[in-house]
Scaffold this motif. Structure first.
Motif, PDB file in Angstrom:
ATOM      1  N   THR A  22       0.854  -1.183   0.000  1.00 14.24           N
ATOM      2  CA  THR A  22       0.000   0.000   0.000  1.00 14.24           C
ATOM      3  C   THR A  22       0.888   1.231   0.000  1.00 14.24           C
ATOM      4  OG1 THR A  22      -0.115   0.165   2.408  1.00 14.24           O
ATOM      5  CG2 THR A  22      -1.764  -1.240   1.309  1.00 14.24           C
ATOM      6  N   SER A  23       0.317   2.345  -0.411  1.00 11.92           N
ATOM      7  CA  SER A  23       1.083   3.590  -0.451  1.00 11.92           C
ATOM      8  C   SER A  23       1.583   3.983   0.936  1.00 11.92           C
ATOM      9  CB  SER A  23       0.215   4.706  -1.032  1.00 11.92           C
ATOM     10  OG  SER A  23       0.945   5.903  -1.168  1.00 11.92           O
ATOM     11  N   SER A  24       0.742   3.769   1.962  1.00  2.79           N
ATOM     12  CA  SER A  24       1.145   4.133   3.323  1.00  2.79           C
ATOM     13  C   SER A  24       2.265   3.239   3.840  1.00  2.79           C
ATOM     14  CB  SER A  24      -0.059   4.066   4.263  1.00  2.79           C
ATOM     15  OG  SER A  24      -0.628   2.761   4.270  1.00  2.79           O
ATOM     16  N   VAL A  51       5.458  -0.794 -12.942  1.00  4.31           N
ATOM     17  CA  VAL A  51       4.823  -0.784 -11.626  1.00  4.31           C
ATOM     18  C   VAL A  51       3.329  -0.558 -11.819  1.00  4.31           C
ATOM     19  CG1 VAL A  51       4.778   0.242  -9.329  1.00  4.31           C
ATOM     20  CG2 VAL A  51       6.927   0.152 -10.616  1.00  4.31           C
ATOM     21  N   ASP A  52       2.534  -1.551 -11.422  1.00  6.70           N
ATOM     22  CA  ASP A  52       1.075  -1.444 -11.537  1.00  6.70           C
ATOM     23  C   ASP A  52       0.506  -0.778 -10.294  1.00  6.70           C
ATOM     24  OD1 ASP A  52       1.269  -2.849 -13.927  1.00  6.70           O
ATOM     25  OD2 ASP A  52       1.043  -4.784 -12.914  1.00  6.70           O
ATOM     26  N   ALA A  53      -0.538   0.023 -10.484  1.00  3.97           N
ATOM     27  CA  ALA A  53      -1.183   0.715  -9.367  1.00  3.97           C
ATOM     28  C   ALA A  53      -2.622   0.256  -9.234  1.00  3.97           C
ATOM     29  CB  ALA A  53      -1.141   2.223  -9.587  1.00  3.97           C
ATOM     30  N   ARG A  54      -3.073   0.121  -7.977  1.00  4.75           N
ATOM     31  CA  ARG A  54      -4.460  -0.220  -7.686  1.00  4.75           C
ATOM     32  C   ARG A  54      -5.104   0.972  -7.000  1.00  4.75           C
ATOM     33  NH1 ARG A  54      -4.917  -3.767  -3.807  1.00  4.75           N
ATOM     34  NH2 ARG A  54      -2.745  -3.619  -3.137  1.00  4.75           N
ATOM     35  N   PRO A  55      -6.189   1.520  -7.553  1.00  6.50           N
ATOM     36  CA  PRO A  55      -6.819   2.711  -6.971  1.00  6.50           C
ATOM     37  C   PRO A  55      -7.639   2.369  -5.736  1.00  6.50           C
ATOM     38  CG  PRO A  55      -8.075   1.961  -8.863  1.00  6.50           C
ATOM     39  CD  PRO A  55      -6.848   1.099  -8.797  1.00  6.50           C
ATOM     40  N   GLY A  56      -8.055   3.409  -5.007  1.00  5.05           N
ATOM     41  CA  GLY A  56      -8.921   3.234  -3.848  1.00  5.05           C
ATOM     42  C   GLY A  56      -8.190   3.397  -2.533  1.00  5.05           C
ATOM     43  N   VAL A  57      -8.987   3.331  -1.443  1.00  3.25           N
ATOM     44  CA  VAL A  57      -8.423   3.516  -0.100  1.00  3.25           C
ATOM     45  C   VAL A  57      -7.374   2.462   0.198  1.00  3.25           C
ATOM     46  CG1 VAL A  57      -8.969   3.571   2.366  1.00  3.25           C
ATOM     47  CG2 VAL A  57     -10.563   4.577   0.707  1.00  3.25           C
ATOM     48  N   MET A  58      -7.656   1.207  -0.194  1.00  2.00           N
ATOM     49  CA  MET A  58      -6.718   0.116   0.051  1.00  2.00           C
ATOM     50  C   MET A  58      -5.821  -0.137  -1.156  1.00  2.00           C
ATOM     51  SD  MET A  58      -7.221  -0.666   3.101  1.00  2.00           S
ATOM     52  CE  MET A  58      -6.228  -2.148   3.183  1.00  2.00           C
ATOM     53  N   GLY A  59      -5.760   0.847  -2.048  1.00  4.07           N
ATOM     54  CA  GLY A  59      -4.941   0.689  -3.241  1.00  4.07           C
ATOM     55  C   GLY A  59      -3.468   0.663  -2.927  1.00  4.07           C
ATOM     56  N   TYR A  61       0.655  -0.648  -4.849  1.00  7.74           N
ATOM     57  CA  TYR A  61       1.535  -0.844  -5.987  1.00  7.74           C
ATOM     58  C   TYR A  61       2.058  -2.275  -6.040  1.00  7.74           C
ATOM     59  CZ  TYR A  61       1.449   4.244  -5.879  1.00  7.74           C
ATOM     60  OH  TYR A  61       1.040   5.556  -5.862  1.00  7.74           O
ATOM     61  N   ARG A  62       2.322  -2.706  -7.260  1.00  2.64           N
ATOM     62  CA  ARG A  62       2.854  -4.045  -7.505  1.00  2.64           C
ATOM     63  C   ARG A  62       3.795  -3.968  -8.691  1.00  2.64           C
ATOM     64  NH1 ARG A  62      -1.239  -8.860  -9.017  1.00  2.64           N
ATOM     65  NH2 ARG A  62      -1.677  -8.662  -6.780  1.00  2.64           N
ATOM     66  N   LEU A  63       4.941  -4.648  -8.580  1.00  2.00           N
ATOM     67  CA  LEU A  63       5.871  -4.715  -9.704  1.00  2.00           C
ATOM     68  C   LEU A  63       5.361  -5.757 -10.682  1.00  2.00           C
ATOM     69  CD1 LEU A  63       8.563  -3.538 -10.711  1.00  2.00           C
ATOM     70  CD2 LEU A  63       9.717  -5.476  -9.635  1.00  2.00           C
ATOM     71  N   GLY A  64       4.969  -5.309 -11.867  1.00  2.00           N
ATOM     72  CA  GLY A  64       4.382  -6.207 -12.845  1.00  2.00           C
ATOM     73  C   GLY A  64       5.378  -6.673 -13.879  1.00  2.00           C
ATOM     74  N   ALA A  65       4.870  -7.399 -14.875  1.00  2.00           N
ATOM     75  CA  ALA A  65       5.699  -7.887 -15.976  1.00  2.00           C
ATOM     76  C   ALA A  65       5.585  -6.934 -17.145  1.00  2.00           C
ATOM     77  CB  ALA A  65       5.258  -9.290 -16.391  1.00  2.00           C
ATOM     78  N   GLY A  66       6.697  -6.615 -17.774  1.00  2.00           N
ATOM     79  CA  GLY A  66       6.699  -5.677 -18.880  1.00  2.00           C
ATOM     80  C   GLY A  66       7.056  -6.334 -20.193  1.00  2.00           C
ATOM     81  N   THR A  67       7.064  -5.542 -21.268  1.00  2.00           N
ATOM     82  CA  THR A  67       7.435  -6.066 -22.576  1.00  2.00           C
ATOM     83  C   THR A  67       8.939  -6.241 -22.697  1.00  2.00           C
ATOM     84  OG1 THR A  67       7.475  -3.801 -23.427  1.00  2.00           O
ATOM     85  CG2 THR A  67       5.429  -5.037 -23.693  1.00  2.00           C
ATOM     86  N   THR A  68       9.689  -5.506 -21.891  1.00  2.00           N
ATOM     87  CA  THR A  68      11.136  -5.675 -21.827  1.00  2.00           C
ATOM     88  C   THR A  68      11.517  -5.919 -20.383  1.00  2.00           C
ATOM     89  OG1 THR A  68      11.493  -3.295 -21.546  1.00  2.00           O
ATOM     90  CG2 THR A  68      11.533  -4.151 -23.792  1.00  2.00           C
ATOM     91  N   MET A  69      12.659  -6.578 -20.183  1.00  2.00           N
ATOM     92  CA  MET A  69      13.086  -6.901 -18.832  1.00  2.00           C
ATOM     93  C   MET A  69      13.972  -5.791 -18.291  1.00  2.00           C
ATOM     94  SD  MET A  69      15.004 -10.294 -17.456  1.00  2.00           S
ATOM     95  CE  MET A  69      15.399 -10.487 -15.714  1.00  2.00           C
TER      96      MET A  69
END
Length: 321
Positions: A22-24, A51-59, A61-69
């Motif tokens: 979470t951001s906090s 880095v993927d983001a999830r919105p909302g109060v409990m949102g 961040y997560r390191l996701g998979a990209g097109t390049t490494m």
């Protein structure tokens, strides 16, 4: 408070060791505001880290998979483990020796001197027996795995045991690793039956794009089915034996090789098994420390006779004591 560059490295390290933050949580760990966390996330994205983001109060961040490494951040122990692992792979016939050495050279170029000494210490303290395993074609293995995951029909060229060439069209079900080899369990569309194929004998064709609904086969039967097909269907020679041991005792000795065992009584059983070579089968059976009578299979009886002669000759005068 960390400087910006050091803080970015710390943020990247946190994202790599935990699935979601979470951001906090990130602001507490980095001792900065949530606004600064958002800014730093944007900088990581500009450097190529997805880095993927999830919105909302409990949102969060997560390191996701990209097109390049993007660059990977490793601590000291992880860097040593990767270096040692790449070195071990480079010494085996897996078909990726050159790639492993290239990756190892890049890693060792940036290793601190104290970590480089640890890697050298591990190498100097270990030895490896050269392997005669067939090379592993990662491209073929990857193509099969992709077709399985996407439930996509798969076409490939296949080299048979006798050297003949053929083309196959299948619905791939599961990959099974057994020793140095990989096998594909698939529904053969031309033969309307389950078949098992060695991946190292396959030459994948272009993707078909045709989807299929996977056929139901219990997970616990997948490996059993592959082992049975590989071990018994390929036998060129078969024999029937009377084994002076209980069925359970003998079955435990020959695991995981599947054989047909028929109970005679508490101390004997009938066994049907085979091999490509009666001599090799006789030699293999001598290791089980049980009395065996050949009921059917004259070639096996002859092979046992030859082995008995060799064993007596090897024992010399000891046989008289």
């Amino acid at each position: 408070m960390l400087e910006t560059s050091a803080r970015l490295l710390e943020l990247l390290s946190l994202l790599q060791v935990k699935r979601d933050w979470t951001s906090s949580e990130l602001s507490d760990r980095l001792d900065v505001s949530t606004r600064t966390v958002r800014t730093d996330i944007g900088k990581l994205r500009s450097l190529g880290y997805p880095v993927d983001a999830r919105p909302g109060v409990m949102g969060g961040y997560r390191l996701g998979a990209g097109t390049t490494m993007p660059p990977l951040l490793l601590d000291g122990d992880e860097a040593v483990a990767v270096a040692v692992g790449l070195g071990a792979v480079a010494t085996r016939r897996l078909g990726v020796e050159e790639t492993s050495l290239t990756a190892l050279a890049k890693l060792e170029q940036v290793l601190p001197s104290h970590l480089r000494r640890r890697v050298e210490a591990v190498r100097e303290a270990t030895s490896a027996v050269p392997s005669a395993d067939p090379p592993l074609d990662l491209a073929a293995l990857g193509a099969v795995a992709t077709a399985i995951r996407g439930h996509e029909r798969f076409r490939f060229g296949y080299t048979k045991r006798d050297g003949g060439e053929g083309a196959r069209h299948v619905e791939p079900q599961r990959l099974v690793s057994w020793g140095p080899l990989w096998y594909l369990l698939a529904w053969d569309l031309d033969r309307d039956d389950w078949r098992v194929f060695r991946v190292d004998r396959m030459t994948p064709h272009a993707p078909t794009g045709a989807r299929f609904r996977p056929r139901m086969i219990p997970e616990d039967l997948v490996v059993e089915h592959v082992v049975e097909r590989v071990s018994t269907a390929a036998w060129k020679y078969r024999a029937r034996l009377l084994v002076h041991a209980s069925a359970a005792e003998f079955a435990a000795k020959v695991v995981p090789i599947p054989v047909d065992i028929e109970v005679v009584d508490e101390s004997t059983c009938l066994v049907e098994m085979g091999s490509d070579d009666p001599h090799l089968l006789a030699l293999w059976l001598t290791q089980f420390d049980v009395d065996i009578e050949v009921i059917e299979g004259d070639e096996l009886a002859v092979a046992f006779g030859r082995l008995a002669t060799r064993f007596r000759r090897a024992a010399g005068n000891a046989s008289a004591t």
